[in-house]
Design a protein around this motif. Structure first.
Motif, short mmCIF file in Angstrom:
data_model
loop_
_atom_site.label_atom_id
_atom_site.label_comp_id
_atom_site.label_asym_id
_atom_site.label_seq_id
_atom_site.Cartn_x
_atom_site.Cartn_y
_atom_site.Cartn_z
N ASN A 137 0.70 -1.20 -0.05
CA ASN A 137 -0.03 0.03 -0.16
C ASN A 137 1.09 1.31 -0.03
O ASN A 137 0.25 2.26 0.38
N SER A 138 2.05 0.93 -0.62
CA SER A 138 2.77 2.41 -0.29
C SER A 138 3.18 2.85 -1.80
O SER A 138 3.70 4.07 -1.70
N GLY A 139 3.03 2.30 -2.82
CA GLY A 139 3.26 2.71 -4.00
C GLY A 139 4.69 2.91 -4.30
O GLY A 139 5.51 2.15 -3.74
N SER A 140 5.27 4.11 -5.13
CA SER A 140 6.70 4.20 -5.35
C SER A 140 7.41 4.71 -3.97
O SER A 140 6.86 4.93 -3.15
N ALA A 141 8.55 4.27 -3.88
CA ALA A 141 9.55 4.74 -2.73
C ALA A 141 10.04 6.06 -2.95
O ALA A 141 10.41 6.74 -2.07
N THR A 142 9.74 6.85 -4.32
CA THR A 142 10.12 7.95 -4.38
C THR A 142 8.72 8.87 -4.38
O THR A 142 7.80 8.31 -4.76
N PRO A 143 8.63 10.01 -3.73
CA PRO A 143 7.42 10.89 -3.49
C PRO A 143 6.88 11.06 -4.57
O PRO A 143 7.36 11.21 -5.80
N ASP A 144 5.26 11.07 -4.51
CA ASP A 144 4.59 11.31 -5.76
C ASP A 144 4.90 12.48 -6.64
O ASP A 144 4.54 12.56 -7.84
N TYR A 145 5.18 13.55 -5.66
CA TYR A 145 5.58 14.98 -6.50
C TYR A 145 6.78 14.67 -7.31
O TYR A 145 6.67 15.57 -8.45
N ILE A 146 7.63 13.80 -7.44
CA ILE A 146 8.61 13.47 -8.19
C ILE A 146 8.14 12.50 -9.43
O ILE A 146 7.92 12.73 -10.41
N MET A 147 7.37 11.37 -9.00
CA MET A 147 7.13 10.25 -10.01
C MET A 147 5.59 10.71 -10.60
O MET A 147 5.46 10.30 -11.76
N GLY A 148 5.11 11.91 -10.42
CA GLY A 148 3.89 12.44 -11.15
C GLY A 148 4.46 13.21 -12.24
O GLY A 148 3.47 13.63 -13.05
N ASP A 149 5.71 13.51 -12.46
CA ASP A 149 5.91 14.39 -13.48
C ASP A 149 6.92 13.45 -14.46
O ASP A 149 7.99 12.89 -14.15
N LEU A 150 6.41 13.33 -15.55
CA LEU A 150 6.75 12.14 -16.60
C LEU A 150 8.28 12.67 -17.07
O LEU A 150 9.14 11.74 -17.56
N ASN A 151 8.52 13.87 -16.89
CA ASN A 151 9.76 14.38 -17.48
C ASN A 151 10.93 14.17 -16.24
O ASN A 151 12.16 14.46 -16.64
N MET A 152 10.51 13.70 -15.31
CA MET A 152 11.41 13.37 -14.17
C MET A 152 11.41 11.73 -14.08
O MET A 152 12.27 11.31 -12.96
N THR A 153 11.16 10.90 -14.64
CA THR A 153 10.91 9.48 -14.57
C THR A 153 11.68 8.81 -16.05
O THR A 153 11.35 9.30 -17.14
N TYR A 154 11.99 7.57 -15.52
CA TYR A 154 12.18 6.78 -16.75
C TYR A 154 12.05 5.09 -16.39
O TYR A 154 11.72 5.08 -15.07
N GLN A 155 12.01 4.36 -17.39
CA GLN A 155 11.66 2.93 -16.70
C GLN A 155 12.57 1.93 -17.25
O GLN A 155 12.55 1.76 -18.64
N CYS A 156 13.00 0.90 -16.60
CA CYS A 156 13.81 -0.21 -17.17
C CYS A 156 12.75 -1.14 -17.49
O CYS A 156 11.73 -1.17 -17.08
N PRO A 157 13.30 -1.92 -18.65
CA PRO A 157 12.35 -3.16 -19.04
C PRO A 157 12.64 -4.24 -18.15
O PRO A 157 13.22 -4.17 -17.22
N ASP A 158 11.49 -5.10 -18.24
CA ASP A 158 11.90 -6.61 -17.51
C ASP A 158 13.14 -7.17 -17.95
O ASP A 158 13.53 -7.08 -19.00
N GLY A 159 13.71 -7.76 -16.87
CA GLY A 159 15.09 -8.28 -17.12
C GLY A 159 15.50 -9.25 -16.19
O GLY A 159 14.76 -9.35 -14.84
N SER A 160 16.70 -9.69 -16.12
CA SER A 160 17.09 -10.57 -15.13
C SER A 160 18.52 -10.12 -14.57
O SER A 160 19.45 -9.70 -15.13
N ALA A 161 18.49 -9.95 -13.19
CA ALA A 161 19.70 -9.42 -12.34
C ALA A 161 19.60 -10.08 -11.21
O ALA A 161 18.88 -10.24 -10.56
N GLN A 162 20.87 -9.95 -10.61
CA GLN A 162 21.12 -10.67 -9.01
C GLN A 162 20.29 -12.08 -9.09
O GLN A 162 19.97 -12.31 -7.98
N GLY A 163 20.53 -12.69 -9.98
CA GLY A 163 19.97 -14.23 -9.80
C GLY A 163 18.48 -14.23 -9.80
O GLY A 163 17.90 -15.58 -9.69
N GLY A 164 17.74 -13.29 -10.45
CA GLY A 164 16.34 -13.40 -10.28
C GLY A 164 15.81 -12.38 -11.51
O GLY A 164 16.39 -11.46 -11.84
#
Length: 330
Positions: A137-164
């Motif tokens: 129930n927490s959403g992002s670990a980053t505050p909404d006032y940051i994550m709500g601005d699409l000019n301030m975010t990017y997204q990694c694709p799905d992938g495998s790292a650290q064994g999972g």
């Protein structure tokens, strides 16, 4: 482990729920006394790493994830726990000068350790490394006032790292001034609120995802699954130019964060992590971690004021190392 925490061993959970919900019974190896004696400003000893992250002790179906981790919580040979605090859990600002800082979540995560007289290392995460690390129930670990601005975010694709496998989630563009300035303001308030707390051992602040110094779970080396996505956030006519721009920008950002942490002049030690990070195979693998180490430990004087050095942290012990430590093997 590091300059500051060279005698600070850790107990590493195989997975990443709240310590207060764990049942501490049937742990046959509970013995001894808690070691909470300070040396050189901090308490050396064994700490349960990321002890409160969802999945550390219980799977999503409620079953025990790792009995050693559950028992380590009350094992008297441990000095305490390293507790993860998502940035968004205490920064309730709106980004426009309104809002407030809320310490209830932090206090609740410290409570199981403090109530037993143990100490905690507080790890502030500006963003999670992967989706399964999100608190309920927490959403992002980053505050909404940051994550709500699409000019301030990017997204990694799905992938495998650290064994999972890791499901891609939106991340903040840490290196943007509108992000790191707000993060620094929040951390300074965090330090001032907890630096006099007798049960707080050290602070460890993330520069990138988690408490790490890289920008994404799959953005550490040129072949990682998120590196292309990260590199393409930067300008350049060719991929190589964008990759070099990405490396230089991230290096400058990381160095700036280390200096900012030092300017907090915290009464408690602050630790940063030294990780591998390079965007091209032609870049030395030790260049970035050496830079972070140098910025954290060299003399840093501004207007006649010398700021304290930071500790350098990595974690590599396992649950079995509790026994090794007890027998004098660590």
């Amino acid at each position: 482990c590091s300059l500051l925490v060279s005698v600070l061993a850790v107990v590493h959970g195989a997975q990443l729920v709240d310590p207060s919900s764990a049942k501490w019974d049937g742990c046959s190896h509970v013995s001894g006394e808690y070691s909470t004696r300070r040396q050189n400003g901090f308490v050396p000893g064994l700490y349960v790493v990321t002890s409160n992250i969802p999945g550390a002790m219980r799977n999503r179906d409620g079953s025990l994830a790792d009995r050693k981790i559950v028992c380590a919580h009350q094992d008297y040979r441990t000095s305490g726990g390293s507790v993860v605090i998502p940035w968004a859990q205490f920064d309730k600002r709106d980004g426009n000068g309104g809002g407030f800082f809320d310490w209830d979540f932090v206090d609740s995560q410290m409570k199981p350790w403090v109530s037993r007289g143990q100490v905690v290392n507080l790890l502030v995460w500006p963003a999670v490394q992967k989706k399964e690390q999100l608190f309920p129930n927490s959403g992002s670990a980053t505050p909404d006032y940051i994550m709500g601005d699409l000019n301030m975010t990017y997204q990694c694709p799905d992938g495998s790292a650290q064994g999972g496998n890791s499901e891609g989630i939106p991340l903040p563009m840490f290196w943007k001034p509108d992000v790191y300035e707000k993060y620094a303001q929040a951390l300074q308030q965090f330090v001032r609120h907890y630096e006099d707390h007798p049960n707080v051992n050290v602070f460890r602040f993330g520069i990138g995802v988690g408490a790490e110094s890289y920008p994404g779970n799959g953005a550490t080396t040129p072949t990682n699954y998120c590196m292309d996505t990260f590199v393409n956030q930067f300008e350049g006519a060719t991929y190589e130019e964008r990759a070099m721009n990405a490396y230089n920008t991230w290096s400058e950002y990381a160095a700036g964060r280390v200096r900012a942490f030092r300017r907090f002049s915290s009464k408690k030690p602050i630790v940063v992590t030294i990780n591998d990070f390079y965007t091209l195979s032609s870049i030395s693998t030790v260049k970035f971690p050496n830079m972070v180490a140098t910025e954290a430990t060299k003399d840093y004087v501004v207007n006649g004021v010398q700021f304290p050095r930071l500790g350098l942290g990595v974690q590599g012990a396992t649950t079995g190392d509790v026994e090794k430590y007890d027998k004098g093997g660590i």
